[in-house]
Motif scaffolding. Structure first.
Motif, PDB file in Angstrom:
ATOM      1  N   ASP A 328       0.612  -1.279   0.019  1.00 57.15           N
ATOM      2  CA  ASP A 328       0.114   0.063   0.152  1.00 57.15           C
ATOM      3  C   ASP A 328       0.928   1.378  -0.003  1.00 57.15           C
ATOM      4  N   ALA A 329       2.057   1.244   0.529  1.00 58.99           N
ATOM      5  CA  ALA A 329       2.807   2.451   0.866  1.00 58.99           C
ATOM      6  C   ALA A 329       3.416   2.585  -0.619  1.00 58.99           C
ATOM      7  N   GLN A 330       3.307   1.838  -1.629  1.00 56.96           N
ATOM      8  CA  GLN A 330       3.822   2.041  -3.023  1.00 56.96           C
ATOM      9  C   GLN A 330       2.730   2.158  -4.140  1.00 56.96           C
ATOM     10  N   GLY A 331       1.521   2.117  -3.296  1.00 57.10           N
ATOM     11  CA  GLY A 331       0.304   2.568  -4.258  1.00 57.10           C
ATOM     12  C   GLY A 331      -0.137   1.250  -4.918  1.00 57.10           C
ATOM     13  N   VAL A 332      -0.059  -0.026  -4.225  1.00 55.06           N
ATOM     14  CA  VAL A 332      -0.185  -1.291  -5.011  1.00 55.06           C
ATOM     15  C   VAL A 332      -1.406  -1.866  -4.561  1.00 55.06           C
ATOM     16  N   THR A 333      -2.553  -2.122  -5.388  1.00 56.26           N
ATOM     17  CA  THR A 333      -3.768  -2.745  -4.772  1.00 56.26           C
ATOM     18  C   THR A 333      -3.306  -4.290  -4.729  1.00 56.26           C
ATOM     19  N   VAL A 334      -4.047  -4.573  -3.663  1.00 57.66           N
ATOM     20  CA  VAL A 334      -4.084  -6.164  -3.085  1.00 57.66           C
ATOM     21  C   VAL A 334      -5.363  -6.528  -3.160  1.00 57.66           C
ATOM     22  N   LEU A 335      -5.753  -7.651  -3.837  1.00 54.84           N
ATOM     23  CA  LEU A 335      -7.102  -8.193  -3.894  1.00 54.84           C
ATOM     24  C   LEU A 335      -6.843  -9.780  -3.262  1.00 54.84           C
ATOM     25  N   GLY A 336      -7.319  -9.822  -2.218  1.00 55.72           N
ATOM     26  CA  GLY A 336      -7.348 -11.018  -1.358  1.00 55.72           C
ATOM     27  C   GLY A 336      -8.314 -12.026  -1.850  1.00 55.72           C
ATOM     28  N   THR A 337      -7.415 -13.270  -1.770  1.00 53.13           N
ATOM     29  CA  THR A 337      -8.515 -14.241  -2.125  1.00 53.13           C
ATOM     30  C   THR A 337      -8.539 -15.456  -0.930  1.00 53.13           C
ATOM     31  N   GLY A 338      -9.729 -16.091  -0.469  1.00 50.56           N
ATOM     32  CA  GLY A 338      -9.735 -17.018   0.512  1.00 50.56           C
ATOM     33  C   GLY A 338      -9.296 -16.244   1.882  1.00 50.56           C
ATOM     34  N   VAL A 339      -9.399 -14.940   1.963  1.00 49.28           N
ATOM     35  CA  VAL A 339      -8.889 -14.437   3.312  1.00 49.28           C
ATOM     36  C   VAL A 339     -10.187 -14.121   3.986  1.00 49.28           C
ATOM     37  N   SER A 340     -10.512 -14.272   5.432  1.00 47.02           N
ATOM     38  CA  SER A 340     -11.649 -13.955   6.103  1.00 47.02           C
ATOM     39  C   SER A 340     -11.845 -13.229   7.447  1.00 47.02           C
ATOM     40  N   GLY A 341     -10.372 -13.151   7.794  1.00 44.98           N
ATOM     41  CA  GLY A 341     -10.289 -12.792   9.196  1.00 44.98           C
ATOM     42  C   GLY A 341     -10.664 -11.264   9.188  1.00 44.98           C
ATOM     43  N   GLN A 342     -11.507 -10.747  10.184  1.00 43.89           N
ATOM     44  CA  GLN A 342     -11.971  -9.317  10.384  1.00 43.89           C
ATOM     45  C   GLN A 342     -10.894  -8.337  10.352  1.00 43.89           C
ATOM     46  N   PRO A 343      -9.764  -8.502  11.172  1.00 44.46           N
ATOM     47  CA  PRO A 343      -8.647  -7.451  11.163  1.00 44.46           C
ATOM     48  C   PRO A 343      -8.353  -7.273   9.600  1.00 44.46           C
ATOM     49  N   MET A 344      -8.307  -8.142   8.929  1.00 45.69           N
ATOM     50  CA  MET A 344      -7.957  -7.746   7.370  1.00 45.69           C
ATOM     51  C   MET A 344      -8.560  -6.632   6.613  1.00 45.69           C
TER      52      MET A 344
END
Length: 643
Positions: A328-344
């Protein structure tokens, strides 16, 4: 030093010794050793060519020694200084005879002088080699490891990039290689029990990337996830494999479209190592005590590879969230898959992070609704005295705050007063003796309460627990099977449901999924034809992640053909994705929403004969219809919806 007369065919005694030495060198603290001999047959498949010599500087003095000697010296020096080094090297030599054969020299020079051992000897490299037309060198210094034997390799060729493995896929203390590969750069990330599976996917990656015309505009996506296990790990296959298969299938399909305007996609694969340990460094990641940081490697490749975004992560951990923060600090989008933890998706979650899966709050409410009302689960458990629902024996990892503890807290709150909840600690660090004790405690509670098990642990250690549950007398002799409701099931059980009645006949598994791909649809058909395994929600998620980026990038081409990674973030924040018809469900997200609204959630059951039954579906399933809001016989029960 140990002299071998030759390094012959695979079953020759000298070759077996070299293979054994290579395998033993995987263990930490291996003794320094130099093994030399003649290669009279095929070079071992784990051998790697020497790095090409660099171009000398303008004022460099000519060397007294040849380029091969200098290359060998640089490899030895790198290993001795503690840097990551290739495990096995092959060194081509001239056919011109030298000043004596290995049979002649001992006859004229018998004296061998040794020196006293030194405290610094542990720093010296351990090297194994085979020479005549080639010399092999094994370096086992510090934490470097030997790659897994028995995989399929081609004959070695000189690498086009000098020491690329040191830079982009270093070997770490667990024996794994972590970092980046495009499938053809010499960085093989496969390691551990499931190396052959990843090796075949890397080969496909290389072939598909070779078809991308890099002389014209293109963009690169990075599939970033834990894709290996350590040398001593017995954990189950990483869930990222299915998602990577889906991503590769999507890359191949979209690149073969003939749209009027489209952005070709190149794919890099980034291995964060087991538990995502090496995926980030510092900050939330307190596990990584090395200098390796795969997220930083991705950042360094943004401009070189025209990276548009990152997909995957696949696990809710502080280490994976820290990686998203670094990107994120370099402006890069991350699209998570299979991720469910609320802190994310809350708190420290960066603005450039989105995910295709529902978070724990929604999953826990759906699971609790199912546990309270499912007739099929009720057939295996009885309502607790004074309650309307059965007792829940909730297995969780007290050290896994981002996923297991989070799910435990939210399920307990959603289950409410319907039935009592009995928490039982069990986690990734549990040893076999501890797992047996956990299973005995679970079975005792089930026998006493006539309840069911809620498995809120990691999929990687579910198989271990199931083994001991199946072996426990109280579970085996209980009338009726023990119901287990899991948020994250072991991938092997989902892909091969016949395993449940064959190996775990005392248990009945109900499990959560984020979609139900049409088994006879084009996606599932292509998936099975490509990989000879059936498609599931993980494969669908990886497939959809690539296609979401493809859609977003094509939308941006008209107004911003030279778009940067940060432009993708801006697009998702301002425009977002609406009614994307994916194999993992209908999705609308962005514009202040980090995950799809009313994302599809399903609960499936593996029955006593190994077949699969769909017990519950809730959420946005059909783009032409409203979200499914009722489940059960004749739609008796109401689905929990997003707030």
């Amino acid at each position: 030093m140990l002299g071998l007369p030759r390094g012959g065919a695979h079953d020759s005694p000298s070759r077996k010794l070299l293979n054994s030495f290579s395998a033993v060198s995987e263990e930490p603290g291996s003794c320094p050793l130099l093994v030399l001999g003649a290669a009279t047959a095929d070079i071992p498949p784990y051998a790697v060519a020497l790095p090409r010599p660099g171009i000398p500087g303008q004022n460099a003095r000519p060397s007294t020694y040849g380029a091969t000697a200098q290359a060998v010296a640089s490899v030895l020096a790198a290993g001795a200084s503690g840097h990551s080094a290739e495990a096995v090297r092959a060194v081509p030599l001239s056919r011109v005879p030298d000043n004596g054969t290995n049979a002649e020299r001992p006859a004229v020079q018998r004296t061998v002088r040794s020196r006293e051992r030194r405290g610094s000897d542990w720093m010296r490299p351990a090297v194994a080699g085979v020479a005549v037309l080639a010399v092999l060198a094994v370096i086992a210094a510090g934490l470097s490891r030997v790659p897994g034997l028995g995989g399929t390799h081609h004959r070695i060729e000189p690498r086009p990039v000098s020491r690329a493995t040191d830079t982009w896929c270093p070997r770490v203390g667990t024996g794994e290689r972590v970092g980046l590969t495009d499938g053809s750069d010499g960085c093989e990330l496969a390691h551990g029990l499931y190396a052959p599976e990843l090796r075949s996917l890397e080969a496909r990656l290389g072939r598909q990337n070779a078809d991308v015309d890099r002389s014209k505009p293109y963009r690169t996506l990075v599939f970033f996830a834990p894709l290996s296990v350590g040398s001593t790990s017995r954990r189950t296959v990483p869930t990222g494999f299915q998602m990577l298969r889906g991503a590769l299938l999507a890359q191949d399909q979209v690149n073969h479209l003939n749209l009027k305007s489209q952005m070709p996609i190149r794919l890099l694969v980034a291995n964060a190592g087991e538990y995502f340990t090496y995926g980030s460094h510092g900050g939330l990641n307190t596990r990584n005590d090395s200098h390796v940081d795969v997220a930083h490697m991705i950042v360094r490749r943004i401009h070189r590879d025209h990276i548009a975004g990152v997909i995957g992560l696949t696990q809710s951990r502080p280490e994976s969230l820290q990686a998203a923060i670094e990107l994120d600090a370099q402006g890069v989008t991350v699209l998570g898959t299979g991720v469910s933890g609320q802190p994310m998706v809350e708190g420290d979650s960066p603005v450039s992070y989105f995910q295709l899966s529902a978070p724990d709050e929604r999953v826990a409410r759906v699971m609790a609704s199912f546990a309270r009302r499912s007739p099929r689960l009720a057939a295996l458990a009885k309502a607790a005295p004074g309650h309307s629902a059965p007792a829940a024996v909730l297995v969780f990892d007290p050290h896994d705050a981002y996923f297991s503890v989070d799910l435990k807290t939210r399920f307990t709150r959603a289950y409410g007063s319907a039935g009592p909840v009995y928490p039982v600690p069990y986690g990734e660090s549990s040893k076999d003796s501890r797992t047996a004790a956990v299973a005995a405690g679970v079975c005792a509670l089930i026998r006493r309460t006539n309840g069911f098990v809620v498995y809120a642990g990691r999929s990687s250690v579910m198989y271990d627990l199931f083994y001991y549950l199946q072996s426990d007398k109280q579970c085996r002799t209980r009338q009726g099977r023990v119901a287990v409701l899991a948020e994250s099931p072991a991938p092997g059980l989902v892909q091969h449901p016949e395993t449940m009645p064959r190996e775990f006949g005392s248990l009945s598994l109900f499990y959560n999924q984020f979609s139900l791909p049409d088994a006879k649809g084009p996606f599932a058909t292509s998936f099975e034809e490509s990989y000879d395994v059936s498609a599931d929600s993980d494969g669908a998620a990886g497939y959809d992640a690539v296609r979401v980026f493809f859609r977003v990038m094509n939308d941006m081409l008209d107004t911003d053909p030279r778009f940067t990674p940060s432009a993708v973030v801006t697009y998702l924040q301002s425009t977002g994705v609406t009614d994307f018809v994916g194999e993992s469900g209908i999705m609308t997200f962005g514009k202040g929403r980090k995950y799809p609204v009313n994302k599809e959630v399903d609960i499936r059951e593996i029955t006593a004969d190994g077949s699969i039954v769909d017990d519950l579906t809730c959420g946005a399933v059909d783009v032409k219809a409203a979200p499914v809001t009722r489940w059960g016989p004749s739609g008796t029960f109401i689905c929990p919806e997003d707030d």
